[in-house]
Motif scaffolding. Structure first.
Motif, PDB file in Angstrom:
ATOM      1  N   LYS A  22       0.857  -1.185   0.000  1.00  0.00           N
ATOM      2  CA  LYS A  22       0.000   0.000   0.000  1.00  0.00           C
ATOM      3  C   LYS A  22       0.889   1.231   0.000  1.00  0.00           C
ATOM      4  O   LYS A  22       1.905   1.283   0.703  1.00  0.00           O
ATOM      5  N   ARG A  23       0.513   2.221  -0.810  1.00  0.00           N
ATOM      6  CA  ARG A  23       1.278   3.459  -0.894  1.00  0.00           C
ATOM      7  C   ARG A  23       0.327   4.656  -0.839  1.00  0.00           C
ATOM      8  O   ARG A  23      -0.844   4.560  -1.210  1.00  0.00           O
ATOM      9  N   ASP A  24       0.848   5.815  -0.409  1.00  0.00           N
ATOM     10  CA  ASP A  24       0.107   7.067  -0.384  1.00  0.00           C
ATOM     11  C   ASP A  24       0.859   8.104  -1.205  1.00  0.00           C
ATOM     12  O   ASP A  24       2.081   8.017  -1.396  1.00  0.00           O
ATOM     13  N   PHE A  76       3.479  15.402  -8.631  1.00  0.00           N
ATOM     14  CA  PHE A  76       3.172  14.132  -7.963  1.00  0.00           C
ATOM     15  C   PHE A  76       4.259  13.851  -6.940  1.00  0.00           C
ATOM     16  O   PHE A  76       5.452  13.860  -7.263  1.00  0.00           O
ATOM     17  N   SER A  77       3.838  13.590  -5.700  1.00  0.00           N
ATOM     18  CA  SER A  77       4.784  13.302  -4.616  1.00  0.00           C
ATOM     19  C   SER A  77       4.425  11.978  -3.963  1.00  0.00           C
ATOM     20  O   SER A  77       3.353  11.839  -3.361  1.00  0.00           O
ATOM     21  N   VAL A 120       9.031  10.966  -0.527  1.00  0.00           N
ATOM     22  CA  VAL A 120      10.052  10.063  -1.062  1.00  0.00           C
ATOM     23  C   VAL A 120      10.589  10.575  -2.388  1.00  0.00           C
ATOM     24  O   VAL A 120      11.795  10.602  -2.637  1.00  0.00           O
ATOM     25  N   LYS A 121       9.678  10.978  -3.276  1.00  0.00           N
ATOM     26  CA  LYS A 121      10.072  11.411  -4.617  1.00  0.00           C
ATOM     27  C   LYS A 121       8.992  12.326  -5.169  1.00  0.00           C
ATOM     28  O   LYS A 121       7.801  12.049  -5.018  1.00  0.00           O
ATOM     29  N   SER A 180       6.602   6.029  -8.293  1.00  0.00           N
ATOM     30  CA  SER A 180       7.367   5.860  -7.056  1.00  0.00           C
ATOM     31  C   SER A 180       8.809   6.265  -7.322  1.00  0.00           C
ATOM     32  O   SER A 180       9.108   6.951  -8.309  1.00  0.00           O
ATOM     33  N   ASN A 181       9.728   5.837  -6.454  1.00  0.00           N
ATOM     34  CA  ASN A 181      11.142   6.085  -6.712  1.00  0.00           C
ATOM     35  C   ASN A 181      11.644   5.298  -7.912  1.00  0.00           C
ATOM     36  O   ASN A 181      12.671   5.648  -8.515  1.00  0.00           O
ATOM     37  N   ILE A 182      10.922   4.240  -8.302  1.00  0.00           N
ATOM     38  CA  ILE A 182      11.326   3.399  -9.432  1.00  0.00           C
ATOM     39  C   ILE A 182      10.465   3.657 -10.658  1.00  0.00           C
ATOM     40  O   ILE A 182      10.973   3.850 -11.768  1.00  0.00           O
TER      41      ILE A 182
END
Length: 688
Positions: free
Chosen positions: A344-346, A375-376, A402-403, A454-456
């Motif tokens: 799960k991500r926010d 987008f963060s 994170v990114k 995401s970071n990827i």
């Protein structure tokens, strides 16, 4: 998994149409009677925005309406540049994109997987809708979030002056609608509800009584005139599907949305609009195979605040605004072999825009805009570093942001009036998308996995250019259009070879990113007046991807590539009470991956695939016909509709599988599964 889904679809066969032996399962892909061309030819020519189609639900085109259901999503599939995913799918593909690259908005709220019963019905009840706009990749700056298209749908506000009620009974569902004033001339309501009753037939069958197959949806809208300058509306939508095969499979999925909209008028030329929006897409699946019970849950939740100002000056119409969204996305939560895992991500998504529709001269109109997209990805959840083979080399638990990705998206569309009956249009648009749907097949399914940038994974970014011509005859009896486009897409994602959606809980380990391109030409001719009306559309298109690690790093045909697509729609007013309609569709077969060789290890056969999507399924074509009888009795209107889906019983390919056959020269055969042959239908509607 695929076998389980096909078994579920088989439950419809004895209820809806004739059967066919040898793996032919039949299911409808309805054509509905929501108009996509009700505006006059002059209005179509006058539209500045290239690649835009208006859908006016209040004016119904009398095309075949299977099971008595008018379907705004299926009607889009008759337009040039828009294709259905396949037989029986509510998903649509626009200009080389997948259904996952379309943004669908209902009163400003995002809706995912907009189909009931695996696409048998659209998520949207036409009785609750007033109109919609489809932007085929070239969109004004106030819209964003879909790299392929944006479909913006509005619900009806409800009548402030009088009460109206209606209901429809079809073979597989029933629906009701009611509207009227709460306080006359000051407030109103609209309610529309729909439910399938296929489960009633299943319970009556000895063979299928332990299966579950039903859906329901409801729309509610409330409106208030708070004063001379202020309007407030609250709209709510909830839809849910339930499917089950005995003790093998259980699935539930659906959307819930709520929108509060406040419109304030500063003056005749200045308006402000503020929205609070909530949307929640939920999917929940349980599967029992080989004595192992799998469960998988996913959701996508949006909490959005949007504000825009619209100012009209002498030759300008300005739209300026800002929006921000808190996003929660659960890619999967599953229990497999007593192993419980969850991802799960926010994130925060925000945008700032300005758009100007500028009437430069009687010959030239321009729509130009700029959108800043942010987008963060937020911490608080595990993030990974992954090596080229897809293995996790590091896991970390960050806090805060994170990114962050920032992108400027210019949008421009121009119209040059050659004369009163001809105009040229040209446009450029850059769009981005942060939510990626990773599908386990060529179709949109409730158990598709979603993930976010995401970071990827980076945002998907599409750059499209298009040019076209629109012309009408002197009296507007006929109009014609032609458009050509080219689209380049960065950060297209696909599964690694040998991977599937359930291979790993960390979805980034399953994917590889690359680029895509799509280009083509769209032609359309329409007859607008007389007893016979309709249109003919033709699309010539290419769609390709290039991803390192797939197909040896070479360009390969995308799974949604179909070279030719033709739609012919005709409506004929036979008498004051009778209208006839027919629709014929043809398209090139779907691209598919076929084995190039096979080998055995310890008695087990394995296939070798040398090329991704290097083969074609057989071509698809189908004829639908209908007749509608309408009678007015006092204040009541009676509508009786008859239809025949797939009138010449063409068994079109839905699924092609490859199996061993020692009697064939290659030792392998291709086996085709079809959904639905010829199906008659009837429905009755009464309105007050």
């Amino acid at each position: 998994m695929r076998t389980a889904l096909l078994t579920l679809l088989i439950t419809l066969v004895p209820l809806a149409g004739q059967g066919q032996v040898n793996n032919d399962i039949h299911r409808e892909d309805t054509l509905q009677e929501v108009t996509v061309t009700s505006r006059s030819a002059q209005q179509r020519m006058g539209e500045v925005q290239i690649g835009m189609e208006k859908v006016e639900v209040a004016t119904l085109a009398k095309v075949p309406a299977l099971f008595g259901e008018k379907d705004i999503i299926k009607s889009l599939q008759l337009l040039p540049g828009v294709k259905s995913e396949s037989e029986g799918s509510a998903g649509y593909e626009v200009r080389g994109g997948t259904a996952a690259q379309n943004l669908i908005l209902l009163d400003g709220a995002t809706v995912y997987n907009a189909g009931h019963l695996m696409g048998l019905f659209s998520t949207f009840n036409d009785d609750a809708l007033t109109g919609a706009s489809l932007y085929k990749g070239l969109v004004p700056a106030q819209l964003g979030g879909g790299s392929s298209s944006v479909f913006d749908i509005d619900t009806r506000p409800g009548d402030l002056h009088g009460y109206h009620f209606g209901g429809t009974i079809g073979l597989l569902s029933a629906k009701i609608v009611g509207e009227g004033p709460i306080q006359k001339d000051r407030s109103s309501f609209l309610f529309a509800g729909r439910r399938s009753w296929l489960d009633v037939f299943l319970k009556a069958s000895e063979k299928y009584r332990d299966n579950t197959m039903n859906f329901y949806d409801m729309n509610l809208r409330l409106n208030w005139r708070l004063g001379v300058r202020d309007r407030l509306s609250l709209s709510f939508f909830h839809g849910r599907d339930n499917m089950g095969i005995d003790e093998l499979l259980d699935m539930t999925w659906g959307n819930t949305t709520a929108t509060a909209n406040w419109l304030h008028t500063f003056g005749d030329h200045h308006h402000a609009n503020t929205q609070l929006v909530y949307s929640n897409y939920l999917s929940d699946m349980g599967l029992d195979m080989l004595n192992i019970y799998y469960t998988m849950k996913g959701f996508i939740r949006h909490f959005t605040l949007r504000h825009q100002q619209r100012v009209t000056l002498r030759d300008h119409r300005l739209n300026m605004g800002i929006e921000t969204t808190y996003l929660q996305l659960q890619s999967a939560e599953w229990d497999i072999r007593l192993l419980h895992q969850r991802e799960k991500r926010d994130a925060w998504m925000s945008a700032l825009w300005v758009n100007d529709d500028w009437h430069i001269s009687p010959k030239l109109d321009v729509s130009v805009g700029l959108r800043l997209h942010l987008f963060s990805a937020l911490g608080g959840k595990p993030y990974y570093d992954i090596d080229p083979a897809g293995n996790i080399v590091d896991t970390w638990h960050p806090t805060g942001i994170v990114k962050t990705y920032a992108d400027l998206e210019p949008r421009v569309s121009m119209k040059w009036n050659i004369d009163e009956r001809n105009s040229l249009k040209v446009g450029y648009s850059r769009t981005s998308q942060d939510i990626h749907a990773i599908r386990g097949s060529s179709l949109s399914m409730p158990f598709d996995r979603y993930t976010m940038s995401s970071n990827i994974l980076k945002p998907e970014q599409a750059n499209q250019v298009a040019m076209g011509w629109v012309g009408i005859t002197p009296r507007g009896d006929y109009d014609f259009s032609a458009e050509a486009y080219y689209k380049h897409i960065d950060n297209v994602y696909d599964y690694r070879d040998g991977k599937a959606f359930y291979s790993e809980i960390e979805i980034e380990r399953l994917l590889l990113g690359g680029k895509g391109r799509a280009y083509g030409m769209e032609l359309c001719a329409r007859k607008n007046t007389g007893r016979l009306t309709g249109w003919l559309s033709y699309t010539l298109a290419w769609s390709e991807n290039k991803i390192e690690g797939i197909n040896q790093g070479h360009w390969y045909t995308a799974s949604n590539d179909r070279r030719h697509d033709i739609a012919v729609v005709g409506m004929y007013r036979l008498a004051p009470k009778w209208e006839l309609a027919a629709t014929w569709r043809y398209n090139t077969g779907q691209a598919l991956t076929a084995p190039s060789a096979k080998y055995e290890i310890d008695g087990t056969t394995y296939y070798y695939y040398a090329e991704r999507n290097g083969y074609r399924a057989p071509a698809y074509h189908r004829l639908d016909i209908s007749a509608t009888w309408t009678r007015q009795v006092g204040r009541f209107q009676h509508i009786l509709s008859f239809g025949v889906y797939n009138a010449y019983c063409r068994y079109n390919p839905f699924l092609i599988q490859f199996k061993n056959d020692d009697d064939s020269p290659t030792g392998t055969i291709a086996e085709q599964t079809s959904l639905f042959g010829i199906i008659p239908s009837v429905s009755f509607t009464i309105k007050y």
